[in-house]
Design a protein around this motif. Structure first.
Motif, PDB file in Angstrom:
ATOM      1  N   GLU A  45       0.688  -0.834  -0.423  1.00  0.00           N
ATOM      2  CA  GLU A  45      -0.177   0.271  -0.116  1.00  0.00           C
ATOM      3  C   GLU A  45       0.734   1.042  -0.144  1.00  0.00           C
ATOM      4  O   GLU A  45       0.795   2.749  -1.031  1.00  0.00           O
ATOM      5  CB  GLU A  45      -1.430  -0.134   1.353  1.00  0.00           C
ATOM      6  N   ALA A  46       1.532   1.001   0.934  1.00  0.00           N
ATOM      7  CA  ALA A  46       3.226   2.366   0.998  1.00  0.00           C
ATOM      8  C   ALA A  46       3.955   2.762  -0.605  1.00  0.00           C
ATOM      9  O   ALA A  46       3.632   3.854  -0.766  1.00  0.00           O
ATOM     10  CB  ALA A  46       3.973   2.263   2.066  1.00  0.00           C
ATOM     11  N   VAL A  47       4.251   1.649  -1.131  1.00  0.00           N
ATOM     12  CA  VAL A  47       4.862   1.815  -2.722  1.00  0.00           C
ATOM     13  C   VAL A  47       4.098   1.171  -3.705  1.00  0.00           C
ATOM     14  O   VAL A  47       3.860   2.393  -4.499  1.00  0.00           O
ATOM     15  CB  VAL A  47       4.872   0.447  -3.093  1.00  0.00           C
ATOM     16  N   ARG A  48       2.402   1.880  -3.638  1.00  0.00           N
ATOM     17  CA  ARG A  48       1.484   2.178  -4.118  1.00  0.00           C
ATOM     18  C   ARG A  48       1.000   4.275  -4.545  1.00  0.00           C
ATOM     19  O   ARG A  48       0.582   4.195  -4.879  1.00  0.00           O
ATOM     20  CB  ARG A  48      -0.119   1.276  -3.856  1.00  0.00           C
ATOM     21  N   LEU A  49       0.813   4.176  -2.776  1.00  0.00           N
ATOM     22  CA  LEU A  49       0.972   5.704  -2.182  1.00  0.00           C
ATOM     23  C   LEU A  49       1.746   6.338  -3.336  1.00  0.00           C
ATOM     24  O   LEU A  49       1.965   7.404  -3.161  1.00  0.00           O
ATOM     25  CB  LEU A  49       0.726   5.798  -1.199  1.00  0.00           C
ATOM     26  N   LYS A  50       2.869   5.959  -3.143  1.00  0.00           N
ATOM     27  CA  LYS A  50       4.859   6.758  -3.599  1.00  0.00           C
ATOM     28  C   LYS A  50       4.696   6.865  -5.346  1.00  0.00           C
ATOM     29  O   LYS A  50       4.278   8.238  -5.660  1.00  0.00           O
ATOM     30  CB  LYS A  50       5.440   5.813  -3.445  1.00  0.00           C
ATOM     31  N   GLU A  51       3.705   5.590  -6.230  1.00  0.00           N
ATOM     32  CA  GLU A  51       3.845   5.410  -7.585  1.00  0.00           C
ATOM     33  C   GLU A  51       2.358   6.290  -7.550  1.00  0.00           C
ATOM     34  O   GLU A  51       2.466   6.813  -9.280  1.00  0.00           O
ATOM     35  CB  GLU A  51       3.296   3.830  -7.680  1.00  0.00           C
ATOM     36  N   LYS A  52       1.320   6.715  -7.100  1.00  0.00           N
ATOM     37  CA  LYS A  52       0.745   7.424  -7.359  1.00  0.00           C
ATOM     38  C   LYS A  52       1.285   8.903  -7.641  1.00  0.00           C
ATOM     39  O   LYS A  52       0.310  10.165  -7.587  1.00  0.00           O
ATOM     40  CB  LYS A  52      -0.532   7.097  -6.575  1.00  0.00           C
ATOM     41  N   GLY A  53       2.519   9.047  -6.546  1.00  0.00           N
ATOM     42  CA  GLY A  53       2.526  10.820  -6.213  1.00  0.00           C
ATOM     43  C   GLY A  53       2.890  11.484  -5.073  1.00  0.00           C
ATOM     44  O   GLY A  53       2.775  12.222  -5.321  1.00  0.00           O
TER      45      GLY A  53
END
Length: 249
Positions: A45-53
């Protein structure tokens, strides 16, 4: 915004857990260990939030023995930017881990702390709540959906009656449930890249935290073996057994 993601090294969920012959604990000698599945969801989830910017850096944290570095490398292979190992051979209980995480939160100043709702070994479901209390931060447990907009976080969480939606101000603590996401498959190139990422090691005393256990395990035992079921000829026989043998009616 930084995100701190605590990850725990546990006995792999595919392994049958065995109790030591002297009843002092679980036998982990020569047993496959892996990242706690709920923590894997938190990293994803943390990595997905990073990928969203909406997140700039994902920091994985683990507390325990030196071998926890392997768990941190797995987190970095999923996409965490760097890792921190709080190395100690002491038995770590939820309150001690929460205090260690609180010290790291004070040091790193993350906007979010995302962690698994519980570990599959102790099943305590306490660390996230204790960290929120120690840090005086808002919390959302059992998250099934997380959305970040500026300094506000909207979390949908599962409750007995359905879904509850909370709006939190950062910094905040979120604990993940199974339905939040499905962690990605870790590829070999990412595993190789993870070996080059920064991994810092600190001791509990460096953070000014006393990790002395406050609870003592008296005995660990396997659950009683389940008896075989029986077939009954009709409803009358079923009622008779429930009444006279099981004594539940």
């Amino acid at each position: 915004m930084k995100v701190l993601v605590p990850v725990k090294r546990v006995v792999d969920y595919n392994v049958k857990v065995r109790v030591k012959s002297d009843g002092t604990g679980v036998d982990i000698a020569n047993v496959k260990m892996s990242m706690n599945p709920f923590d894997e969801i938190a990293v994803e989830e943390a990595v997905r939030l990073k990928e969203k910017g909406v997140v700039t850096e994902v920091i994985a944290v683990s507390c325990g023995v030196a071998q926890c570095q392997e768990t941190l490398r797995t987190a970095m292979a999923i996409g965490a930017d760097r890792g921190i190992l709080v190395e100690t051979d002491a038995e770590l209980q939820p309150l001690a881990i929460a205090k260690l995480l609180k010290a790291l939160v004070d040091k790193e100043q993350p906007g979010l702390v995302i962690l698994g709702k519980q570990a599959i070994d102790g099943d305590n479901n306490q660390t996230g709540q204790m960290l929120a209390a120690l840090g005086d931060m808002p919390q959302a447990t059992f998250a099934s959906k997380v959305e970040v907009a500026g300094d506000k976080v909207t979390v949908s969480r599962e409750v007995d009656g359905g879904l509850e939606t909370l709006s939190l101000s950062t910094p905040a603590v979120i604990t993940t449930d199974l339905r939040l996401n499905e962690p990605r498959y870790v590829t070999l190139p990412n595993i190789m890249k993870a070996k080059k990422k920064q991994l810092d090691t600190v001791k509990p005393e460096d953070l000014g935290v006393d990790v002395t256990p406050r609870l003592k395990t008296l005995k660990v035992a396997e659950p009683a073996k389940r008896g075989a079921g029986v077939k009954v000829a009709d409803v009358a026989a079923l009622v008779d057994k429930l009444k006279n043998e099981a004594k539940v009616i």
